[in-house]
Motif scaffolding. Structure first.
Motif, PDB file in Angstrom:
ATOM      1  N   GLY A 213       0.854  -1.301   0.152  1.00 41.76           N
ATOM      2  CA  GLY A 213      -0.067  -0.016  -0.096  1.00 41.76           C
ATOM      3  C   GLY A 213       0.877   1.324  -0.005  1.00 41.76           C
ATOM      4  N   PHE A 214       2.259   1.161   0.235  1.00 42.14           N
ATOM      5  CA  PHE A 214       3.055   2.248   0.289  1.00 42.14           C
ATOM      6  C   PHE A 214       4.049   2.312  -0.895  1.00 42.14           C
ATOM      7  CE2 PHE A 214       1.157   1.855   4.340  1.00 42.14           C
ATOM      8  CZ  PHE A 214       0.953   3.100   4.607  1.00 42.14           C
ATOM      9  N   VAL A 215       4.705   1.188  -1.017  1.00 40.36           N
ATOM     10  CA  VAL A 215       5.750   1.282  -2.229  1.00 40.36           C
ATOM     11  C   VAL A 215       5.030   1.239  -3.702  1.00 40.36           C
ATOM     12  CG1 VAL A 215       7.389   0.175  -0.614  1.00 40.36           C
ATOM     13  CG2 VAL A 215       6.052  -1.065  -2.244  1.00 40.36           C
ATOM     14  N   TYR A 216       3.985   0.778  -3.633  1.00 42.34           N
ATOM     15  CA  TYR A 216       3.358   1.024  -4.960  1.00 42.34           C
ATOM     16  C   TYR A 216       2.423   2.108  -5.278  1.00 42.34           C
ATOM     17  CZ  TYR A 216       5.270  -3.732  -6.247  1.00 42.34           C
ATOM     18  OH  TYR A 216       5.781  -4.773  -6.612  1.00 42.34           O
ATOM     19  N   ARG A 217       2.575   3.090  -4.816  1.00 40.51           N
ATOM     20  CA  ARG A 217       1.924   4.181  -4.768  1.00 40.51           C
ATOM     21  C   ARG A 217       2.558   5.069  -6.211  1.00 40.51           C
ATOM     22  NH1 ARG A 217      -0.134   7.167   0.651  1.00 40.51           N
ATOM     23  NH2 ARG A 217      -0.641   5.214   1.629  1.00 40.51           N
ATOM     24  N   PRO A 218       1.632   5.723  -7.011  1.00 42.20           N
ATOM     25  CA  PRO A 218       0.212   5.885  -6.660  1.00 42.20           C
ATOM     26  C   PRO A 218      -0.549   4.374  -7.463  1.00 42.20           C
ATOM     27  CG  PRO A 218       0.946   6.702  -8.829  1.00 42.20           C
ATOM     28  CD  PRO A 218       2.099   6.392  -8.092  1.00 42.20           C
ATOM     29  N   PRO A 219      -1.636   4.237  -6.520  1.00 41.98           N
ATOM     30  CA  PRO A 219      -2.413   2.910  -6.948  1.00 41.98           C
ATOM     31  C   PRO A 219      -2.764   3.254  -8.264  1.00 41.98           C
ATOM     32  CG  PRO A 219      -3.585   4.430  -5.324  1.00 41.98           C
ATOM     33  CD  PRO A 219      -2.206   4.908  -5.437  1.00 41.98           C
TER      34      PRO A 219
ATOM     35  N   LEU B  41      17.326   4.540   0.237  1.00 41.01           N
ATOM     36  CA  LEU B  41      16.228   4.275  -0.867  1.00 41.01           C
ATOM     37  C   LEU B  41      15.125   5.673  -0.823  1.00 41.01           C
ATOM     38  CD1 LEU B  41      15.675   0.461  -0.836  1.00 41.01           C
ATOM     39  CD2 LEU B  41      17.330   1.666  -2.178  1.00 41.01           C
ATOM     40  N   ASP B  42      14.595   5.709  -1.907  1.00 42.75           N
ATOM     41  CA  ASP B  42      13.621   6.861  -1.942  1.00 42.75           C
ATOM     42  C   ASP B  42      12.498   6.191  -2.867  1.00 42.75           C
ATOM     43  OD1 ASP B  42      11.936   8.922  -2.223  1.00 42.75           O
ATOM     44  OD2 ASP B  42      13.259  10.325  -3.108  1.00 42.75           O
ATOM     45  N   ILE B  43      11.397   5.851  -2.046  1.00 41.89           N
ATOM     46  CA  ILE B  43      10.363   5.112  -2.792  1.00 41.89           C
ATOM     47  C   ILE B  43       9.149   6.342  -3.018  1.00 41.89           C
ATOM     48  CG2 ILE B  43      11.028   2.724  -1.618  1.00 41.89           C
ATOM     49  CD1 ILE B  43       8.126   3.362  -0.240  1.00 41.89           C
ATOM     50  N   GLY B  44       9.569   7.471  -2.650  1.00 42.24           N
ATOM     51  CA  GLY B  44       8.342   8.575  -3.030  1.00 42.24           C
ATOM     52  C   GLY B  44       7.533   9.196  -1.735  1.00 42.24           C
TER      53      GLY B  44
ATOM     54  N   ASN C  42      -2.244  16.559  -7.104  1.00 47.32           N
ATOM     55  CA  ASN C  42      -3.396  17.407  -6.333  1.00 47.32           C
ATOM     56  C   ASN C  42      -3.471  17.062  -5.182  1.00 47.32           C
ATOM     57  OD1 ASN C  42      -3.923  18.587  -9.141  1.00 47.32           O
ATOM     58  ND2 ASN C  42      -4.970  16.829  -9.651  1.00 47.32           N
ATOM     59  N   CYS C  43      -2.698  15.850  -4.459  1.00 51.87           N
ATOM     60  CA  CYS C  43      -2.877  15.506  -3.125  1.00 51.87           C
ATOM     61  C   CYS C  43      -1.768  15.878  -2.509  1.00 51.87           C
ATOM     62  CB  CYS C  43      -3.075  14.195  -3.111  1.00 51.87           C
ATOM     63  SG  CYS C  43      -3.207  13.205  -1.617  1.00 51.87           S
ATOM     64  N   LEU C  44      -0.632  15.143  -2.636  1.00 50.89           N
ATOM     65  CA  LEU C  44       0.970  15.558  -1.770  1.00 50.89           C
ATOM     66  C   LEU C  44       0.663  15.070  -0.381  1.00 50.89           C
ATOM     67  CD1 LEU C  44       1.925  19.081  -3.517  1.00 50.89           C
ATOM     68  CD2 LEU C  44       2.412  16.271  -4.152  1.00 50.89           C
ATOM     69  N   ARG C  45      -0.270  14.456  -0.009  1.00 52.78           N
ATOM     70  CA  ARG C  45      -0.364  13.884   1.622  1.00 52.78           C
ATOM     71  C   ARG C  45       0.656  13.196   2.057  1.00 52.78           C
ATOM     72  NH1 ARG C  45      -5.992  11.260   2.296  1.00 52.78           N
ATOM     73  NH2 ARG C  45      -4.690   9.341   1.661  1.00 52.78           N
ATOM     74  N   CYS C  46       0.971  12.317   1.238  1.00 54.01           N
ATOM     75  CA  CYS C  46       2.160  11.297   1.660  1.00 54.01           C
ATOM     76  C   CYS C  46       3.645  11.779   1.100  1.00 54.01           C
ATOM     77  CB  CYS C  46       1.861   9.804   1.000  1.00 54.01           C
ATOM     78  SG  CYS C  46       1.894   9.598  -0.546  1.00 54.01           S
ATOM     79  N   GLY C  47       3.461  12.877   0.285  1.00 55.58           N
ATOM     80  CA  GLY C  47       4.656  13.186  -0.592  1.00 55.58           C
ATOM     81  C   GLY C  47       5.151  12.718  -1.652  1.00 55.58           C
ATOM     82  N   MET C  48       4.288  11.902  -2.196  1.00 51.41           N
ATOM     83  CA  MET C  48       4.318  11.230  -3.695  1.00 51.41           C
ATOM     84  C   MET C  48       4.240  12.567  -4.785  1.00 51.41           C
ATOM     85  SD  MET C  48       5.052   8.621  -5.515  1.00 51.41           S
ATOM     86  CE  MET C  48       4.892   7.205  -4.294  1.00 51.41           C
TER      87      MET C  48
END
Length: 578
Positions: free
Chosen positions: A266-272, A538-541, A570-576
């Motif tokens: 749910g985190f390393v494959y963002r964006p879904p 590592l930087d996964i986003g 448009n979101c940037l909540r998690c930094g992605m």
């Protein structure tokens, strides 16, 4: 390889090269056992000249390889390029080595050895594969080619326990960028560059991490500016020996919008991202497989799921589904599944109480779950499989008390679905796993419970299940789970343990008895938030500060809303960012 041994397998390769209609390659089908370990090979007669020979290694047994899409996608990408000579290797437990499926050549014959790493347990098989072929196990001691690299999910989670054996890793999804990396390696090899010059050349390329040469590797994401999965992975091979027997597997979605705090996917494959139904129909229409297996997380989140399944049925193509969410199982959908021949439903409950499910950000609708159980019973599905996690941070006796009520209410829903009949769900199969803190999740800082605590919890869980008819309880091996936890949060110092395990024929217990370090430091302690972590390189986003906020919300019992159906920019909540 013993050429006199009888062929073991007879698989069909799916040819998807440009210009092909995606139908099975008829020339390959004329070879009755083209994919056998010891039978005829299509690759023996092909020349290597002008191409880069690549050993693509899946360090698990063949049945698992044929059920895993990532390495198959890489195989097709390299094959379609035409400037690489790719041969496949799978782990053979009996021989204790990686066995070539396409010729009698061994790993040491290839200048580039690519490992596809999917689970932490693959690290040991990687080390043993190198040792079995006489390849220096420490990358720093190799003076000449081959180069040994790895890709796959764990390489952008935490590859550092096995990093001393790797010359470099590729961090991220293989679409687009990886073929450019492979092209750079091919040019270096054909130009006669030595391994040191080659590593220097690729060290700055996107997604590449070379120890001592790269400070931080940034994960490569396919189609990061879209919520559409433009190139869903699918099977390159269909086999009766696959875990998913005779199934053409296709990826429905990648990543998950729900962000359960224990789950790396749910985190390393963002964006879904989700696949386009028309492209999937086009793919399936060209191949015309007998059975399709749908691969993804939370399949019922895909709005086109029912339409696609109805289309498959109309095409007289059988299908199978991976785990689903109970809130997506409507009465009409369950009826359709039952009429289509589906006999088993799998649901992930996760935490054993409402509070724990909320803490892990599991949006679990209890009312819809029990309604689904009632319908599954009414329709007389053979099996309902439920998955739970034991040992989540803060778990207590109070949670087990609520579990008792949960199981009782589940049985009531089951009996209600039966009505006046004597038959409902044939078996409710409950499986409990031990919580393992995974890098790049909000629970990466959490401690694991001990083996004794897990076994005690399992006894309690099993006793509760025994009160209900046709409810079966199973649990995983806690020792193996704790080994997974050690490897998941390990650093390069854990490499010594891998060598010891290889020396003792895969015995982790003997290896731990001779290891100079303390396993509990990696598994049993809650890591301070300010401590530097091995995978920080590592930087996964997803930003670390976001994970810290989610860690605090775990203890506060606060939910976070799923990823919105908008662009990441448009979101940037998690930094992605797109």
């Amino acid at each position: 390889m013993n050429s006199k041994s009888p062929p073991l397998y007879a698989d069909r390769r799916i040819n998807t090269r440009a210009g092909n209609t995606c139908k099975p390659d008829q020339n390959l089908l004329q070879v009755p056992r083209e994919d056998s370990i010891s039978g005829p090979s299509r690759s023996k007669s092909r020349e290597w000249g002008g191409r880069l020979p690549v050993a693509l290694v899946f360090p698990e047994e063949r049945s698992l390889a044929l059920s895993t899409l990532g390495w198959q996608a890489v195989y097709m990408q390299l094959e379609e390029e035409g400037t690489f000579h790719v041969q496949r290797f799978f782990w053979d437990r009996r021989q204790g080595r990686a066995v070539n499926q396409d010729s009698d050549k061994t790993l040491s014959d290839f200048p580039l050895i690519c490992f596809s790493l999917n689970f932490e347990g693959d690290y040991l098989n990687l080390v043993q594969s190198l040792q079995a072929e006489g390849i220096e196990v420490y990358s720093g001691n190799r003076e000449k080619w081959p180069l040994v690299m790895a890709g796959g999910p764990v390489t952008f989670i935490n590859p550092f326990p096995v990093m001393p054996s790797l010359d470099f890793i590729y961090v991220g999804e293989s679409e687009d960028t990886f073929i450019c990396i492979a092209g750079a390696l091919k040019n270096c090899f054909l130009q006669g560059k030595d391994r040191h010059k080659t590593l220097e050349t690729i060290a700055g390329l996107p997604g590449i991490y070379v120890s001592g040469r790269t400070s931080r590797a940034h994960r490569q994401v396919a189609e990061s500016d879209s919520r559409r999965l433009e190139t869903p992975a699918h099977s390159a091979f269909v086999s009766g020996q696959s875990v998913f027997r005779d199934s053409f597997l296709v990826e429905i979605n990648r990543g998950c919008p729900h962000g359960c705090r224990f789950c790396a996917a749910g985190f390393v494959y963002r964006p879904p991202r989700t696949a386009d139904i028309n492209k999937l129909k086009e793919l399936i229409s060209g191949i015309r497989p007998r059975k399709v297996g749908l691969v993804g997380t939370a399949l019922t989140d895909w709005p086109d799921l029912q339409e696609f399944l109805q289309w498959l049925k109309a095409q007289k193509i059988k299908f199978s589904l991976s785990s689903m969410r109970s809130d997506g199982l409507t009465s009409s959908f369950l009826e359709f599944l039952r009429r289509s021949g589906t006999r088993s439903i799998t649901l992930a409950v996760e935490g054993i109480s409402r509070d724990l499910r909320t803490a892990v950000n599991k949006r679990f609708d209890h009312k819809k779950f029990f309604q689904a159980v009632e319908e599954i019973s009414r329709l007389q599905f053979n099996t309902l499989k439920l998955y739970f996690i034991l040992g989540l941070p803060g778990e207590s006796g109070k949670d087990f008390q609520e579990l008792e009520n949960f199981l009782e209410e589940m049985q009531q829903a089951r009996f209600k679905g039966m009505g006046n009949r004597k038959k409902g769900i044939g078996l409710i199969q409950i499986s409990a796993s031990m919580f393992v803190p995974k890098p790049w999740t909000p629970l990466q800082w959490a401690a694991m419970i001990s083996r004794q605590e897990f076994e005690s919890g399992c006894r309690r869980f099993k006793k509760l299940c025994s009160r209900h008819k046709a409810v079966k309880f199973t649990s995983e091996n806690p020792f193996q789970a704790r080994i997974q936890g050690l490897l998941a949060r390990g650093d390069e110092k854990v490499h010594e343990l891998l060598l010891l395990a290889a020396e003792h024929q895969g015995s982790w217990k003997k290896a731990l008895a001779n290891w100079s370090r303390d396993m509990e430091r990696y598994t049993d302690r809650q890591i301070p938030l300010e401590e530097n972590l091995p995978w920080d390189r590592l930087d996964i986003g997803v930003k670390k500060e976001y994970l810290k906020r989610e860690w605090r919300k775990y203890w506060q019992g606060r939910l976070t809303s799923p990823c919105p159906d908008t662009e990441c920019s448009n979101c940037l909540r998690c930094g992605m960012q797109a």
